[in-house]
Structures are given as structure tokens and as C-alpha cells.
Design a protein around this motif. Structure first.
Motif, PDB file in Angstrom:
ATOM      1  N   TYR A 248      -2.374  -5.387   1.788  1.00 10.00           N
ATOM      2  CA  TYR A 248      -3.746  -5.022   1.055  1.00 10.00           C
ATOM      3  C   TYR A 248      -3.696  -5.486  -0.357  1.00 10.00           C
ATOM      4  O   TYR A 248      -4.450  -6.120  -1.049  1.00 10.00           O
ATOM      5  CB  TYR A 248      -4.150  -3.618   0.875  1.00 10.00           C
ATOM      6  CG  TYR A 248      -4.670  -3.225   2.205  1.00 10.00           C
ATOM      7  CD1 TYR A 248      -5.401  -3.834   3.152  1.00 10.00           C
ATOM      8  CD2 TYR A 248      -4.240  -1.743   2.602  1.00 10.00           C
ATOM      9  CE1 TYR A 248      -5.965  -3.357   4.238  1.00 10.00           C
ATOM     10  CE2 TYR A 248      -4.748  -1.420   3.931  1.00 10.00           C
ATOM     11  CZ  TYR A 248      -5.694  -2.008   4.745  1.00 10.00           C
ATOM     12  OH  TYR A 248      -6.111  -1.547   5.849  1.00 10.00           O
ATOM     13  N   LEU A 249      -2.288  -5.090  -1.001  1.00  7.75           N
ATOM     14  CA  LEU A 249      -2.257  -5.625  -2.443  1.00  7.75           C
ATOM     15  C   LEU A 249      -2.116  -7.211  -2.661  1.00  7.75           C
ATOM     16  O   LEU A 249      -2.962  -7.727  -3.676  1.00  7.75           O
ATOM     17  CB  LEU A 249      -0.627  -4.913  -2.837  1.00  7.75           C
ATOM     18  CG  LEU A 249      -0.367  -5.241  -4.437  1.00  7.75           C
ATOM     19  CD1 LEU A 249      -1.238  -4.093  -5.197  1.00  7.75           C
ATOM     20  CD2 LEU A 249       1.166  -4.663  -4.530  1.00  7.75           C
ATOM     21  N   GLU A 250      -1.537  -7.721  -1.723  1.00 16.46           N
ATOM     22  CA  GLU A 250      -1.489  -9.052  -2.006  1.00 16.46           C
ATOM     23  C   GLU A 250      -2.753  -9.738  -1.777  1.00 16.46           C
ATOM     24  O   GLU A 250      -3.206 -10.926  -2.356  1.00 16.46           O
ATOM     25  CB  GLU A 250      -0.422  -9.684  -0.694  1.00 16.46           C
ATOM     26  CG  GLU A 250      -0.039 -11.036  -1.073  1.00 16.46           C
ATOM     27  CD  GLU A 250       0.948 -11.712  -0.834  1.00 16.46           C
ATOM     28  OE1 GLU A 250       1.070 -12.893  -0.182  1.00 16.46           O
ATOM     29  OE2 GLU A 250       2.036 -10.805  -0.279  1.00 16.46           O
TER      30      GLU A 250
ATOM     31  N   SER B   4      -4.896   3.753  -2.266  1.00 11.58           N
ATOM     32  CA  SER B   4      -5.092   4.908  -1.405  1.00 11.58           C
ATOM     33  C   SER B   4      -4.013   5.040  -0.142  1.00 11.58           C
ATOM     34  O   SER B   4      -3.481   6.058   0.060  1.00 11.58           O
ATOM     35  CB  SER B   4      -6.328   4.684  -0.818  1.00 11.58           C
ATOM     36  OG  SER B   4      -6.610   5.760   0.420  1.00 11.58           O
ATOM     37  N   LEU B   5      -3.554   3.915   0.251  1.00  4.41           N
ATOM     38  CA  LEU B   5      -2.441   3.838   1.300  1.00  4.41           C
ATOM     39  C   LEU B   5      -1.241   4.352   0.781  1.00  4.41           C
ATOM     40  O   LEU B   5      -0.335   5.227   1.428  1.00  4.41           O
ATOM     41  CB  LEU B   5      -2.401   2.776   2.189  1.00  4.41           C
ATOM     42  CG  LEU B   5      -1.609   2.603   3.581  1.00  4.41           C
ATOM     43  CD1 LEU B   5      -1.735   3.700   4.222  1.00  4.41           C
ATOM     44  CD2 LEU B   5      -1.821   1.295   4.127  1.00  4.41           C
TER      45      LEU B   5
ATOM     46  N   LEU C 141       0.974   7.491   1.708  1.00  5.37           N
ATOM     47  CA  LEU C 141       2.736   7.634   2.180  1.00  5.37           C
ATOM     48  C   LEU C 141       3.525   8.357   1.247  1.00  5.37           C
ATOM     49  O   LEU C 141       4.428   8.785   1.493  1.00  5.37           O
ATOM     50  CB  LEU C 141       2.898   6.111   2.061  1.00  5.37           C
ATOM     51  CG  LEU C 141       2.190   5.095   3.433  1.00  5.37           C
ATOM     52  CD1 LEU C 141       2.639   3.911   2.863  1.00  5.37           C
ATOM     53  CD2 LEU C 141       2.852   5.675   4.673  1.00  5.37           C
ATOM     54  N   LEU C 142       3.210   8.315  -0.262  1.00  8.72           N
ATOM     55  CA  LEU C 142       3.992   8.726  -1.160  1.00  8.72           C
ATOM     56  C   LEU C 142       3.952  10.522  -0.938  1.00  8.72           C
ATOM     57  O   LEU C 142       4.841  11.235  -1.232  1.00  8.72           O
ATOM     58  CB  LEU C 142       3.556   8.468  -2.508  1.00  8.72           C
ATOM     59  CG  LEU C 142       4.302   8.788  -3.723  1.00  8.72           C
ATOM     60  CD1 LEU C 142       5.816   8.375  -3.442  1.00  8.72           C
ATOM     61  CD2 LEU C 142       3.784   8.341  -4.939  1.00  8.72           C
TER      62      LEU C 142
ATOM     63  N   GLY D 203       5.212   0.205  -5.271  1.00 11.45           N
ATOM     64  CA  GLY D 203       4.115  -0.340  -4.497  1.00 11.45           C
ATOM     65  C   GLY D 203       2.766   0.250  -5.088  1.00 11.45           C
ATOM     66  O   GLY D 203       1.793  -0.514  -5.598  1.00 11.45           O
ATOM     67  N   LEU D 204       2.504   1.643  -5.305  1.00  8.67           N
ATOM     68  CA  LEU D 204       1.669   2.484  -5.919  1.00  8.67           C
ATOM     69  C   LEU D 204       1.439   2.229  -7.313  1.00  8.67           C
ATOM     70  O   LEU D 204       0.263   1.664  -7.892  1.00  8.67           O
ATOM     71  CB  LEU D 204       1.690   3.763  -5.642  1.00  8.67           C
ATOM     72  CG  LEU D 204       0.539   4.762  -6.437  1.00  8.67           C
ATOM     73  CD1 LEU D 204      -0.528   4.236  -5.794  1.00  8.67           C
ATOM     74  CD2 LEU D 204       0.821   6.210  -6.191  1.00  8.67           C
TER      75      LEU D 204
END
Length: 395
Positions: free
Chosen positions: A192-194, A203-204, A208-209, A221-222
Motif C-alpha cells: 500500500y505504501l509503495e 491504518s493497517l 498491526l502495531l 513502516g507506520l
């Protein structure tokens, strides 16, 4: 009544015998290398008794064999789909023997397709792309609950540059599998980031965090999602936390400085449009700029040979001075506050001056650096130095 019962019993016994003979005939045809004919025979049995376990298992074996006989993996999917439907026929309680053989058949076919796809994937041959995908699609048809297969298929798409298909593959797996592994969900967040779906990525990553708060990779990543989205107020607390936990990690310190500067710049932009600048707002802006300055000084103290830190500090002081000077010139600012901002701006320029002189001497051919030095001399009223610098760069 007794005659009727005997007649019924005889009919039922005859039917069972017929089924057994037909299943045996199908097995013989399969073993003799005629799976199509064997399939027709076993389908006749199932038309009469759809819950005949021997016939269901034999049909699944025949379909698996027909799929195996297809050279091209993209022509196997219908066989595997029918095989799975056969082994999951609703309406009866299968025996332990049936469940054991069913699982064995499914596992064998799934292994065959997945291993074939993996072998080709490891060869990193772009010509095999469509074939690799077909192997993994077959494996998913056989076992739609295998998270590993979704991950491998997504990797195949990603390696081929098909980012959207990689995302769709992992989304399908995550929606279908209740306990989808966290590392595959993290993979999806990265994709999603890429692709630029920054809010979806953040959001994802947050999800996960929450479930693994000590996972540094997820926090990284966040932070990246927040940075790329310009959510500096979200990234700064996370970077402070990471910088505190890993003070030896210069990358965290550098990222924190950058985000502090962006956050302060954003605050300055918002304050420039307010009807009346309050002293509290100005103090908050100065506090944010000072935090960035302290981080820069810390980096310089730790690695004085890193020229880029010196340049970053010089740029930070100069830009901070410009921000405060611009706010002081606003017609909505009280005179006493404007004087305080100008005084603070002047102090920052004096602090920046030796840094710019150092950077300029190290980069004698860089006109932009010498131009910045010229601007500082001019703003501080150092006309002789400004003229010498102007002559040097032929402004």
C-alpha cells in the motif's frame, strides 16, 4: 408385507453390488490409463448415490490424475475446482477414512502445484511469469486457506512489476483467512505504501502495531506512511520513541530532525494566516524550532566529520530566522511581539553565520551556498562581507 420387505432388501442389496462393481470398473479403467472413461463410470455411480464415499474418493483421484496429465498448468484449474467440490460434497457426515484420504489427496495435489511454482519462481525467469502464477492459482483452488500460497503469488506479481495484482492477491487472502499471518499483512501494508495508498497503509500498520507494539519493523513502516503523507504530528512522537530506545541509530535522529523541521514549517504556515498571532502560538513555534536545533547539535557533536549535518544545521538556523522574520512583519502581530520575533530571528542568523562560512569554504564552487551566505551578511548589515561575497560569485 414380508414379501415387500424381502423384495426391498433384495433390490437394495443388488444396487449396492452394482455400485461396488461400477466403482471397481472405474478403478480398473483409471489404472489402465483411461481416466476419462473412468470418470464417466464413477459419475454414473454418483448419479444414483451422491454420498458413496468410495466413488467420491475415486472421482477426486481421477480428477487429480487428469490435472496432472495436463502439460500446461493454466488448463488444470477446472479439474482442481471439481476435485475440491467433490471432496466437500454437502449433506453427509464423512467417515474418518474418507477425511483421511480426502486430506491426503488435497495435500498431494497442493504440494505438487506449489512446489512447481516455487521452483520456477526461484529461477527468476520473467518468461515463466504466467506459468508460475497459474501454479499458485491452482494451489489456491485446491486449498483456499493456504496463506503461504497467497504470499508466493503476491511475490510473483511484485517481481514482475504488477503492484496492483500483488495487493489484490494479499487482500483476497486476508479477507478469506481468519488467522492471516501478521508478516503477510505487514507485506500488504508495505505494498500500500509503495503504491501511494498512504492512509490505507497507515491504518493497517496501526492495526498491526496495536497487536505487536514492540515490533520495530512495523513502527518503521507506520512512520514512513506518516512521513510520506505529511502527517508530521503523527510521525514525531513515534520517532522520539524510537530515537530514545535506540540512541545509537543515527537514522532515527536524522529522520526526527527532518520531521521536526517540517512540523515547525507547517505550524508557521498556519500561523501566517491567522487574524492575530498570539504570544502562546509564537512560543510554541519557537519551542518546536529549538527542539530541532537541539537534535541537530546532538548529531554534530556525535559525528562532527559528517558535513551534511553542518549544512543541515546552517539551513535550519537560516530558515528558522526567515520564518520568525516573516511572522514579525505581519500586520496582525502586536508590536512588542514583533520586536521579540525580530530579535530572535537576528540571533538565529548570527548563530547560522559561522556554519554557513564553514560550508561555503568546503564547497567553493557551489553558488547556492555562497548566495545564502551573501543573504545572511546582507540581513545582518555586514556590507563589506556581503560585497566581497557578491564579487566572488559575480551576483
Amino acid at each position: 408385507m414380508a414379501g415387500l420387505m424381502l423384495a426391498f432388501g433384495f433390490f437394495f442389496f443388488s444396487s449396492c453390488t452394482l455400485f461396488n462393481h461400477t466403482v471397481e470398473d472405474s478403478e480398473t479403467r483409471l489404472q489402465s490409463g483411461n481416466p476419462e472413461s473412468a470418470l464417466s463410470e464413477v459419475n454414473r455411480v454418483l448419479e444414483e448415490d451422491g454420498h458413496n464415499e468410495d466413488a467420491l474418493l475415486l472421482k477426486a483421484e481421477i480428477l487429480a490424475e487428469l490435472a496432472r496429465m495436463e502439460d500446461s498448468p493454466d488448463r488444470r484449474e477446472n479439474y482442481y475446482r471439481e476435485m475440491r467440490e467433490t471432496l466437500s460434497t454437502p449433506g453427509f457426515e464423512p467417515s474418518g477414512r474418507f477425511r483421511s484420504r480426502r486430506d491426503q489427496l488435497s495435500r498431494s495435489a497442493w504440494n505438487r502445484e506449489q512446489e512447481a511454482g516455487l521452483r520456477l519462481l526461484q529461477q527468476e525467469n520473467a518468461r515463466n511469469y504466467r506459468q508460475i502464477v497459474s501454479h499458485f492459482e491452482n494451489a489456491i483452488v485446491i486449498n483456499p486457506d493456504s496463506s503461504t500460497t497467497y504470499s508466493l503469488k503476491a511475490t510473483t506479481h511484485y517481481s514482475n512489476g504488477d503492484l496492483r495484482l500483488a495487493i489484490e492477491t494479499l487482500e483476497t487472502g486476508r479477507n478469506r483467512i481468519l488467522d492471516f499471518p501478521a508478516d503477510y499483512s505487514e507485506k500488504l501494508a508495505f505494498l500500500y505504501l509503495e503504491e501511494g495508498q498512504l492512509e490505507q497503509s497507515a491504518s493497517l500498520y496501526r492495526y498491526l502495531l496495536d497487536r505487536d507494539p514492540d515490533n520495530t519493523s512495523i513502527r518503521d513502516g507506520l512512520i514512513n506512511a506518516h512521513i510520506l503523507a505529511g502527517n508530521h504530528h503523527e510521525s514525531v512522537p513515534l520517532l522520539r520513541e524510537l530515537a530514545g530506545e535506540s540512541p545509537e541509530n543515527i537514522h532515527y535522529q536524522e529522520s526526527l530532525v527532518t520531521e521536526l523541521v517540517f512540523r515547525a514549517s507547517g505550524l508557521a504556515d498556519s500561523l501566517s494566516g491567522v487574524p492575530s498571532l498570539s504570544e502562546a502560538d509564537a512560543d510554541e513555534l519557537i519551542r518546536q524550532l529549538e527542539e530541532a536545533e537541539q537534535m541537530i547539535r546532538s548529531l554534530i557533536d556525535r559525528q562532527p566529520s559528517r558535513e551534511e549535518f553542518t549544512y543541515a544545521a546552517a539551513a535550519l538556523y537560516k530558515n528558522s530566522a526567515q520564518i520568525l522574520l516573516s511572522l514579525s512583519d505581519s500586520e496582525h502581530v502586536q508590536e512588542t511581539l514583533a520586536d521579540s520575533l525580530r530579535e530572535r530571528s537576528n540571533h538565529l542568523l548570527h548563530t547560522a553565520l559561522p556554519l554557513w562560512e564553514t560550508v561555503a569554504e568546503r564547497n567553493p564552487e557551489n553558488r547556492e551556498i555562497w548566495n545564502s551566505l551573501y543573504q545572511i551578511y546582507t540581513q545582518l548589515g555586514m556590507s563589506e562581507e556581503a560585497e566581497a561575497t557578491r564579487s566572488r560569485i559575480n551576483l
